[in-house]
Design a protein around this motif. Structure first.
Motif, short mmCIF file in Angstrom:
data_model
loop_
_atom_site.label_atom_id
_atom_site.label_comp_id
_atom_site.label_asym_id
_atom_site.label_seq_id
_atom_site.Cartn_x
_atom_site.Cartn_y
_atom_site.Cartn_z
N MET A 155 0.66 -1.24 -0.01
CA MET A 155 0.07 0.07 -0.06
C MET A 155 0.91 1.31 -0.03
O MET A 155 1.66 1.30 0.77
CB MET A 155 -0.90 0.02 1.16
N THR A 156 0.45 2.30 -0.92
CA THR A 156 1.45 3.22 -0.97
C THR A 156 0.82 4.52 -0.02
O THR A 156 -0.40 4.46 0.17
CB THR A 156 1.36 4.05 -2.42
N ALA A 157 1.74 5.17 0.52
CA ALA A 157 1.36 6.34 1.56
C ALA A 157 0.70 7.40 0.53
O ALA A 157 0.92 7.73 -0.52
CB ALA A 157 2.52 6.98 2.08
N SER A 158 -0.19 8.19 1.36
CA SER A 158 -1.22 9.17 0.62
C SER A 158 -0.22 10.38 0.51
O SER A 158 0.51 10.77 1.69
CB SER A 158 -2.45 9.39 1.28
N ALA A 159 -0.40 11.11 -0.56
CA ALA A 159 0.33 12.71 -0.53
C ALA A 159 -0.28 13.47 0.27
O ALA A 159 0.06 14.53 0.79
CB ALA A 159 0.37 13.07 -1.91
N TRP A 160 -1.63 13.13 0.76
CA TRP A 160 -2.27 14.16 1.58
C TRP A 160 -2.23 13.82 3.06
O TRP A 160 -3.00 13.24 3.60
CB TRP A 160 -3.74 14.12 1.35
N THR A 161 -0.94 14.41 3.77
CA THR A 161 -0.78 14.06 5.15
C THR A 161 -1.65 15.26 5.86
O THR A 161 -2.43 16.05 5.12
CB THR A 161 0.64 14.55 5.29
N ASP A 162 -1.89 15.10 7.14
CA ASP A 162 -2.74 16.11 8.05
C ASP A 162 -2.09 17.55 7.80
O ASP A 162 -3.07 18.38 7.72
CB ASP A 162 -2.72 15.56 9.47
N ASP A 163 -0.95 17.60 7.85
CA ASP A 163 -0.50 18.96 7.58
C ASP A 163 -0.68 19.53 6.44
O ASP A 163 -1.31 20.82 6.12
CB ASP A 163 1.13 18.77 7.63
N ARG A 164 -0.82 18.81 5.26
CA ARG A 164 -1.18 19.44 3.92
C ARG A 164 -2.50 19.60 3.94
O ARG A 164 -3.02 20.83 3.31
CB ARG A 164 -0.78 18.52 2.82
N GLY A 197 -4.40 20.26 6.53
CA GLY A 197 -4.52 21.63 7.34
C GLY A 197 -3.97 22.89 6.46
O GLY A 197 -4.80 23.97 6.32
N ARG A 198 -3.13 22.93 5.66
CA ARG A 198 -2.68 24.15 4.90
C ARG A 198 -3.55 24.13 3.72
O ARG A 198 -3.88 25.29 3.50
CB ARG A 198 -1.19 23.75 4.29
N LEU A 199 -3.93 23.05 3.33
CA LEU A 199 -5.10 23.43 1.97
C LEU A 199 -6.32 24.12 2.69
O LEU A 199 -6.77 24.94 2.05
CB LEU A 199 -5.56 21.86 1.74
N LYS A 200 -6.94 23.62 3.81
CA LYS A 200 -8.13 24.48 4.29
C LYS A 200 -7.91 25.94 4.45
O LYS A 200 -8.58 26.60 4.17
CB LYS A 200 -8.30 23.60 5.53
N THR A 201 -6.72 26.17 5.25
CA THR A 201 -6.28 27.54 5.47
C THR A 201 -6.17 28.33 4.33
O THR A 201 -6.98 29.40 3.90
CB THR A 201 -4.96 27.48 6.25
N LEU A 202 -5.49 27.87 3.33
CA LEU A 202 -5.31 28.62 1.97
C LEU A 202 -6.60 28.56 1.27
O LEU A 202 -6.76 29.76 0.73
CB LEU A 202 -4.37 27.92 1.00
N TRP A 203 -7.41 27.71 1.09
CA TRP A 203 -8.77 27.82 0.48
C TRP A 203 -9.62 28.93 0.95
O TRP A 203 -10.32 29.65 0.32
CB TRP A 203 -9.59 26.48 0.55
N LEU A 204 -9.59 28.82 2.22
CA LEU A 204 -10.63 29.70 2.88
C LEU A 204 -10.10 31.13 3.07
O LEU A 204 -10.70 32.20 3.03
CB LEU A 204 -10.82 29.31 4.45
N GLU A 205 -8.67 31.26 2.72
CA GLU A 205 -8.14 32.73 2.53
C GLU A 205 -8.51 33.34 1.04
O GLU A 205 -8.24 34.38 0.89
CB GLU A 205 -6.80 32.59 2.56
#
Length: 154
Positions: A1-10, A12-20
């Motif tokens: 199984m491969t690891a997802s590129a979407w870590t919790d940090d990413r 969180g950063r996505l949510k912050t940037l999107w809402l900005e």
């Protein structure tokens, strides 16, 4: 199984940037390392952020040039008689490669020139914004109703 590129940090950063109000392309550049614009849009949709923001970027984030007025003689010649004066850009906001489906395709300049561009304002009728639609779509002068009026049959 491969690891997802979407870590919790990413995420969180996505949510912050999107809402900005950042665009998906800007967010993808910020997150880098294999995250594409499409991946950002997919993740935004899957976690339900797409409903939490209007389609417009926040005020002050638009770096595009602001439209300027036409000269009085030209504005009278290119607008309908019963319409208010309309504002037009001196040059376009979009290129042939960047224009989107809902953006005006009125050309500025010669197609082969380096400074050739398209209007890029929001479409209101056909493929054009309100100003350019008023020029592009003129009513036919010789409609049956007009001919009847001229012949005093109406």
């Amino acid at each position: 199984m491969t690891a997802s590129a979407w870590t919790d940090d990413r995420i969180g950063r996505l949510k912050t940037l999107w809402l900005e109000g950042q665009t998906a392309e800007q967010i993808a550049r910020d997150l880098a390392n294999g995250i594409t614009r499409s991946a950002v849009l997919g993740k935004v949709h899957r976690i339900g952020l797409s409903a939490g923001r209007s389609g417009r970027p926040p005020k002050g984030s638009d770096a595009r040039p602001k439209p300027v007025g036409l000269s009085p003689a030209r504005s009278l010649a290119t607008r309908p008689i019963d319409a208010r004066p309309v504002v037009a850009a001196e040059h376009g906001l979009a290129t042939v490669l960047s224009v989107r489906r809902c953006q005006c395709r009125w050309p500025f300049g010669e197609p082969g020139a380096a400074d050739f561009s398209l209007c890029g304002q929001p479409v209101t009728r056909g493929a054009f914004c309100a100003l350019h639609a008023a020029v592009a779509y003129r009513p036919a002068a010789d409609t049956p109703r007009t001919l009847d009026r001229l012949a005093l049959l109406d």
